[in-house]
Design a protein around this motif. Sequence first.
Motif, mmCIF file in Angstrom:
data_model
loop_
_atom_site.group_PDB
_atom_site.id
_atom_site.type_symbol
_atom_site.label_atom_id
_atom_site.label_comp_id
_atom_site.label_asym_id
_atom_site.label_seq_id
_atom_site.Cartn_x
_atom_site.Cartn_y
_atom_site.Cartn_z
ATOM 1 N N VAL A 145 15.424 -35.472 19.549
ATOM 2 C CA VAL A 145 15.294 -34.002 19.060
ATOM 3 C C VAL A 145 14.731 -33.030 19.625
ATOM 4 O O VAL A 145 13.488 -33.569 19.374
ATOM 5 C CB VAL A 145 16.304 -33.286 17.911
ATOM 6 N N GLU A 146 15.226 -32.067 20.319
ATOM 7 C CA GLU A 146 14.278 -31.041 20.473
ATOM 8 C C GLU A 146 13.961 -29.316 19.231
ATOM 9 O O GLU A 146 15.216 -28.929 20.000
ATOM 10 C CB GLU A 146 13.925 -30.216 22.232
ATOM 11 N N ILE A 147 13.242 -29.097 18.914
ATOM 12 C CA ILE A 147 13.137 -27.845 17.925
ATOM 13 C C ILE A 147 12.591 -27.538 18.556
ATOM 14 O O ILE A 147 11.578 -27.539 18.529
ATOM 15 C CB ILE A 147 13.326 -28.373 16.353
ATOM 16 N N SER A 148 12.934 -25.656 19.193
ATOM 17 C CA SER A 148 11.988 -25.002 19.807
ATOM 18 C C SER A 148 12.191 -23.586 18.804
ATOM 19 O O SER A 148 12.629 -23.741 18.837
ATOM 20 C CB SER A 148 12.727 -24.401 20.899
ATOM 21 N N PHE A 149 10.878 -22.894 18.665
ATOM 22 C CA PHE A 149 10.950 -21.597 17.828
ATOM 23 C C PHE A 149 10.386 -20.873 18.760
ATOM 24 O O PHE A 149 9.380 -20.769 19.406
ATOM 25 C CB PHE A 149 10.034 -21.599 16.599
ATOM 26 N N ARG A 150 10.345 -19.348 19.501
ATOM 27 C CA ARG A 150 9.326 -18.758 19.557
ATOM 28 C C ARG A 150 9.980 -17.138 19.224
ATOM 29 O O ARG A 150 10.977 -16.428 18.754
ATOM 30 C CB ARG A 150 9.918 -18.195 20.936
ATOM 31 N N ASP A 151 8.992 -16.716 18.261
ATOM 32 C CA ASP A 151 8.759 -15.467 17.715
ATOM 33 C C ASP A 151 8.405 -14.133 18.743
ATOM 34 O O ASP A 151 7.012 -14.787 19.434
ATOM 35 C CB ASP A 151 7.807 -15.099 16.539
ATOM 36 N N LYS A 152 9.242 -13.493 19.196
ATOM 37 C CA LYS A 152 8.876 -12.417 20.704
ATOM 38 C C LYS A 152 8.104 -11.088 20.621
ATOM 39 O O LYS A 152 7.416 -10.881 21.548
ATOM 40 C CB LYS A 152 10.169 -12.035 20.777
ATOM 41 N N SER A 153 7.953 -11.253 19.275
ATOM 42 C CA SER A 153 7.075 -10.112 18.801
ATOM 43 C C SER A 153 5.643 -11.196 18.041
ATOM 44 O O SER A 153 4.334 -9.670 18.512
ATOM 45 C CB SER A 153 7.022 -9.914 17.683
ATOM 46 N N ASN A 154 5.209 -12.201 18.653
ATOM 47 C CA ASN A 154 4.242 -12.703 17.979
ATOM 48 C C ASN A 154 3.811 -12.153 16.723
ATOM 49 O O ASN A 154 1.906 -12.480 16.848
ATOM 50 C CB ASN A 154 3.108 -12.407 19.022
ATOM 51 N N LYS A 155 4.085 -11.769 16.047
ATOM 52 C CA LYS A 155 3.679 -11.887 14.635
ATOM 53 C C LYS A 155 3.711 -12.424 13.419
ATOM 54 O O LYS A 155 3.651 -12.095 12.517
ATOM 55 C CB LYS A 155 4.414 -9.599 14.515
ATOM 56 N N THR A 156 3.995 -13.403 14.278
ATOM 57 C CA THR A 156 4.456 -14.510 12.859
ATOM 58 C C THR A 156 2.960 -15.541 12.531
ATOM 59 O O THR A 156 2.383 -15.974 13.541
ATOM 60 C CB THR A 156 5.445 -15.716 13.439
ATOM 61 N N ASN A 157 2.927 -16.059 11.732
ATOM 62 C CA ASN A 157 1.706 -16.046 11.199
ATOM 63 C C ASN A 157 1.825 -17.814 10.837
ATOM 64 O O ASN A 157 0.822 -18.101 11.001
ATOM 65 C CB ASN A 157 1.242 -15.207 10.105
ATOM 66 N N HIS A 158 2.414 -17.466 10.085
ATOM 67 C CA HIS A 158 3.192 -19.707 9.787
ATOM 68 C C HIS A 158 4.669 -19.467 9.301
ATOM 69 O O HIS A 158 5.113 -18.913 9.621
ATOM 70 C CB HIS A 158 2.742 -19.670 8.318
ATOM 71 N N VAL A 159 5.334 -21.162 10.363
ATOM 72 C CA VAL A 159 6.454 -21.108 10.452
ATOM 73 C C VAL A 159 6.168 -23.010 9.566
ATOM 74 O O VAL A 159 5.410 -23.947 9.835
ATOM 75 C CB VAL A 159 6.949 -21.510 11.563
ATOM 76 N N THR A 160 7.215 -22.937 8.937
ATOM 77 C CA THR A 160 7.775 -24.670 8.308
ATOM 78 C C THR A 160 8.580 -25.241 8.585
ATOM 79 O O THR A 160 10.218 -24.479 8.266
ATOM 80 C CB THR A 160 7.905 -24.101 6.530
ATOM 81 N N LEU A 161 8.525 -26.068 9.293
ATOM 82 C CA LEU A 161 10.567 -26.431 9.912
ATOM 83 C C LEU A 161 10.304 -27.487 8.790
ATOM 84 O O LEU A 161 9.748 -28.638 8.927
ATOM 85 C CB LEU A 161 9.736 -27.182 11.161
ATOM 86 N N GLU A 162 11.841 -27.825 8.613
ATOM 87 C CA GLU A 162 12.111 -29.768 8.277
ATOM 88 C C GLU A 162 13.420 -29.499 8.798
ATOM 89 O O GLU A 162 14.177 -28.285 9.055
ATOM 90 C CB GLU A 162 12.383 -28.917 6.727
ATOM 91 N N ILE A 163 14.090 -31.332 8.708
ATOM 92 C CA ILE A 163 15.049 -30.934 9.287
ATOM 93 C C ILE A 163 15.501 -31.722 8.345
ATOM 94 O O ILE A 163 15.322 -33.081 8.309
ATOM 95 C CB ILE A 163 15.400 -31.975 10.574
ATOM 96 N N LEU A 164 16.640 -32.102 7.796
ATOM 97 C CA LEU A 164 17.137 -32.480 6.280
ATOM 98 C C LEU A 164 18.575 -33.637 6.639
ATOM 99 O O LEU A 164 18.767 -33.473 7.725
ATOM 100 C CB LEU A 164 17.612 -31.905 5.412
#
Length: 136
Positions: free
Chosen positions: A50-69
């Motif tokens: 599985v490929e999970i991708s994340f992108r914030d176009k504003s580049n203002k993300t400081n931290h991301v927590t990814l969970e797959i349950l």
Amino acid sequence: MNKKVIGVIFAVIIIILGFLMLTNFNTTDQNILKQTFVIGAVYFENDGFVEISFRDKSNKTNHVTLEILGMPESFHKEYGSSSFVEKIILTSAPKYGWQSIPVTLLVEHEEFGKIGIKTEIRPVGEIPATIIFSNY
């Protein structure tokens, strides 16, 4: 008319108008979030991952927590950037459907604060699942 009846009618109208205004703002917020964050959750059956991708176009993300349950062993990983791509081994499609393996992200954003994001994995070539945003 009785003053009580007029008061009740007036209160109901105020409540309905308030609800409509909140719903409209919520829709606007959802649209802004959908335009800001790009999330993908794709299953590549032939390659077994599985490929999970994340992108914030504003580049203002400081931290991301990814969970797959819902996997045999739940997946948890944290990122300190505005974008990432994560490949997770998954040798077969889930027995009870993709909705049994939700993908959740907790995003700490400079402008929006804490945002919860939920979606589902879809096999490559299928229409992506709905993305649900929530405020924390």
